[in-house]
Design an enzyme around this catalytic site. Structure first.
Site, mmCIF file in Angstrom:
data_model
loop_
_atom_site.group_PDB
_atom_site.id
_atom_site.type_symbol
_atom_site.label_atom_id
_atom_site.label_comp_id
_atom_site.label_asym_id
_atom_site.label_seq_id
_atom_site.Cartn_x
_atom_site.Cartn_y
_atom_site.Cartn_z
ATOM 1 N N ARG A 66 39.743 -23.886 -4.730
ATOM 2 C CA ARG A 66 39.934 -22.949 -5.846
ATOM 3 C C ARG A 66 41.216 -23.267 -6.619
ATOM 4 O O ARG A 66 41.279 -23.151 -7.838
ATOM 5 C CB ARG A 66 39.998 -21.540 -5.226
ATOM 6 C CG ARG A 66 40.170 -20.426 -6.201
ATOM 7 C CD ARG A 66 38.856 -19.965 -6.707
ATOM 8 N NE ARG A 66 39.055 -18.926 -7.692
ATOM 9 C CZ ARG A 66 38.167 -18.012 -8.012
ATOM 10 N NH1 ARG A 66 36.991 -18.011 -7.421
ATOM 11 N NH2 ARG A 66 38.412 -17.114 -8.914
ATOM 12 N N ASN A 108 43.131 -9.923 -21.177
ATOM 13 C CA ASN A 108 41.782 -9.766 -20.615
ATOM 14 C C ASN A 108 41.248 -8.424 -21.072
ATOM 15 O O ASN A 108 42.011 -7.450 -21.188
ATOM 16 C CB ASN A 108 41.855 -9.795 -19.085
ATOM 17 C CG ASN A 108 40.482 -9.852 -18.421
ATOM 18 O OD1 ASN A 108 39.454 -10.053 -19.080
ATOM 19 N ND2 ASN A 108 40.472 -9.676 -17.112
ATOM 20 N N THR A 109 39.956 -8.366 -21.365
ATOM 21 C CA THR A 109 39.348 -7.088 -21.695
ATOM 22 C C THR A 109 38.535 -6.594 -20.509
ATOM 23 O O THR A 109 37.765 -7.339 -19.903
ATOM 24 C CB THR A 109 38.491 -7.160 -22.982
ATOM 25 O OG1 THR A 109 37.854 -5.895 -23.174
ATOM 26 C CG2 THR A 109 37.454 -8.258 -22.941
ATOM 27 N N HIS A 110 38.779 -5.320 -20.154
ATOM 28 C CA HIS A 110 38.154 -4.737 -18.964
ATOM 29 C C HIS A 110 37.364 -3.494 -19.384
ATOM 30 O O HIS A 110 37.891 -2.659 -20.136
ATOM 31 C CB HIS A 110 39.249 -4.371 -17.959
ATOM 32 C CG HIS A 110 38.719 -3.692 -16.737
ATOM 33 N ND1 HIS A 110 37.825 -4.311 -15.883
ATOM 34 C CD2 HIS A 110 38.920 -2.451 -16.240
ATOM 35 C CE1 HIS A 110 37.515 -3.468 -14.903
ATOM 36 N NE2 HIS A 110 38.167 -2.333 -15.100
ATOM 37 N N ASP A 142 48.186 -10.337 -15.097
ATOM 38 C CA ASP A 142 49.180 -10.678 -14.079
ATOM 39 C C ASP A 142 48.434 -11.096 -12.817
ATOM 40 O O ASP A 142 47.217 -11.324 -12.862
ATOM 41 C CB ASP A 142 50.168 -9.520 -13.865
ATOM 42 C CG ASP A 142 49.508 -8.284 -13.270
ATOM 43 O OD1 ASP A 142 48.322 -8.357 -12.854
ATOM 44 O OD2 ASP A 142 50.178 -7.233 -13.211
ATOM 45 N N ALA A 143 49.138 -11.169 -11.687
ATOM 46 C CA ALA A 143 48.513 -11.703 -10.480
ATOM 47 C C ALA A 143 47.545 -10.714 -9.818
ATOM 48 O O ALA A 143 46.810 -11.080 -8.901
ATOM 49 C CB ALA A 143 49.592 -12.139 -9.486
ATOM 50 N N GLY A 144 47.527 -9.469 -10.281
ATOM 51 C CA GLY A 144 46.639 -8.481 -9.673
ATOM 52 C C GLY A 144 45.266 -8.463 -10.316
ATOM 53 O O GLY A 144 44.967 -9.249 -11.209
ATOM 54 N N ASP A 146 43.139 -6.574 -12.686
ATOM 55 C CA ASP A 146 43.151 -5.582 -13.780
ATOM 56 C C ASP A 146 44.370 -4.658 -13.715
ATOM 57 O O ASP A 146 44.282 -3.473 -14.041
ATOM 58 C CB ASP A 146 41.843 -4.760 -13.765
ATOM 59 C CG ASP A 146 40.614 -5.639 -13.897
ATOM 60 O OD1 ASP A 146 40.692 -6.668 -14.590
ATOM 61 O OD2 ASP A 146 39.576 -5.316 -13.302
HETATM 62 C C1 GAR Z 1 32.744 -7.084 -21.228
HETATM 63 O O1 GAR Z 1 32.337 -5.738 -21.087
HETATM 64 C C2 GAR Z 1 34.008 -7.331 -20.447
HETATM 65 O O2 GAR Z 1 34.892 -6.253 -20.421
HETATM 66 C C3 GAR Z 1 33.463 -7.572 -19.089
HETATM 67 O O3 GAR Z 1 32.335 -8.378 -19.303
HETATM 68 C C4 GAR Z 1 31.764 -8.028 -20.552
HETATM 69 C C5 GAR Z 1 31.554 -9.312 -21.332
HETATM 70 O O4 GAR Z 1 30.699 -9.127 -22.419
HETATM 71 N N1 GAR Z 1 34.443 -8.210 -18.266
HETATM 72 C C6 GAR Z 1 34.673 -7.893 -17.010
HETATM 73 O O5 GAR Z 1 34.057 -7.035 -16.411
HETATM 74 C C7 GAR Z 1 35.766 -8.708 -16.353
HETATM 75 N N2 GAR Z 1 36.043 -8.232 -15.038
HETATM 76 P P1 GAR Z 1 30.495 -10.311 -23.464
HETATM 77 O O6 GAR Z 1 30.237 -11.602 -22.674
HETATM 78 O O7 GAR Z 1 29.284 -9.908 -24.261
HETATM 79 O O8 GAR Z 1 31.732 -10.402 -24.304
#
Ligand code: GAR
Length: 202
Positions: A66, A108-110, A142-144, A146
């Site tokens: 990894r 990152n978007t969560h 960061d390292a965590g 979310d």
């Molecule tokens: C989004 O909702 C994003 O927040 C999520 O995957 C989706 C991607 O949609 N990401 C996570 O859950 C990361 N842990 P997309 O490929 O249509 O942009």
């Protein structure tokens, strides 16, 4: 000069598409210079190809460890000299080498309102818990898992007849708006971090 964005995806890439569409307007202040993925054959990569943006794929299973995957990903991204790296539905945790090279400019978007419901199942966990409001969080990685400092958030209602899919779709609508707005502001106006607070603008 436009800020250089490298976007990493693992799936359908609707958030990437929102960024590509925004970047078509020069006044947005950013351009997507490369799109990377941890798997091939996904719509996210096809979206990049249709937009004429270079792509690359690094699959974990093609590396002995990894850590080697993470280092190769970090190096490939560095080659594109990004100002901001956007994880847009990238379903892998980046590691030490990646954060050493790019930490501080990786967002990152969560699909949940942090600090609630971290991890891979944000919409399902929110639905199961029974919250009436959830949403999306753009954060500095960061390292965590979310846990990074929050750049922007938006709230989304949970409806009585929601399924995980319908809730996630509503959240994704909010995510695209938040992502385009916040990344544009980061690109045009810069940002700074004070403790856990991210302040957009100079
Ligand atoms: C989004 O909702 C994003 O927040 C999520 O995957 C989706 C991607 O949609 N990401 C996570 O859950 C990361 N842990 P997309 O490929 O249509 O942009």
């Amino acid at each position: 000069m436009s800020a250089r964005l490298v976007v990493l995806v693992s799936g359908s890439g609707t958030n990437l598409q929102a960024l590509l569409d925004a970047c078509a307007d020069p006044s947005y202040g950013a351009e997507v210079v490369a799109v990377g993925a941890d798997r091939g054959g996904i719509e996210g990569l096809a979206r990049a190809e249709r937009a004429g943006v270079p792509t690359f794929v690094h699959r974990v299973k093609d590396f002995a460890t990894r850590e080697e995957w993470d280092a190769a990903l970090a190096e490939e991204v560095a080659g594109h000299r990004p100002d901001v790296v956007v994880l847009a539905g990238f379903m892998k945790l980046v590691g030490e080498a990646f954060l050493a090279a790019h930490g501080g400019r990786v967002v990152n978007t969560h699909p949940a309102l942090s600090p609630a419901f971290p991890g891979m199942q944000g919409p399902a966990d929110a639905l199961a818990y029974g919250v009436k409001v959830t949403g999306c969080t753009l954060f500095l990685v960061d390292a965590g898992v979310d846990t990074g400092a929050i750049v922007a958030q938006a709230a989304v209602p949970v409806e009585d007849d929601d399924t995980v899919e319908s809730l996630h779709e509503r959240i994704k609508g909010a995510e695209r708006t938040v992502l385009v707005d916040a990344v544009g502001r980061m690109a045009r106006d810069g940002f700074r971090v004070e403790g856990r607070r991210v302040l957009l603008g100079r």
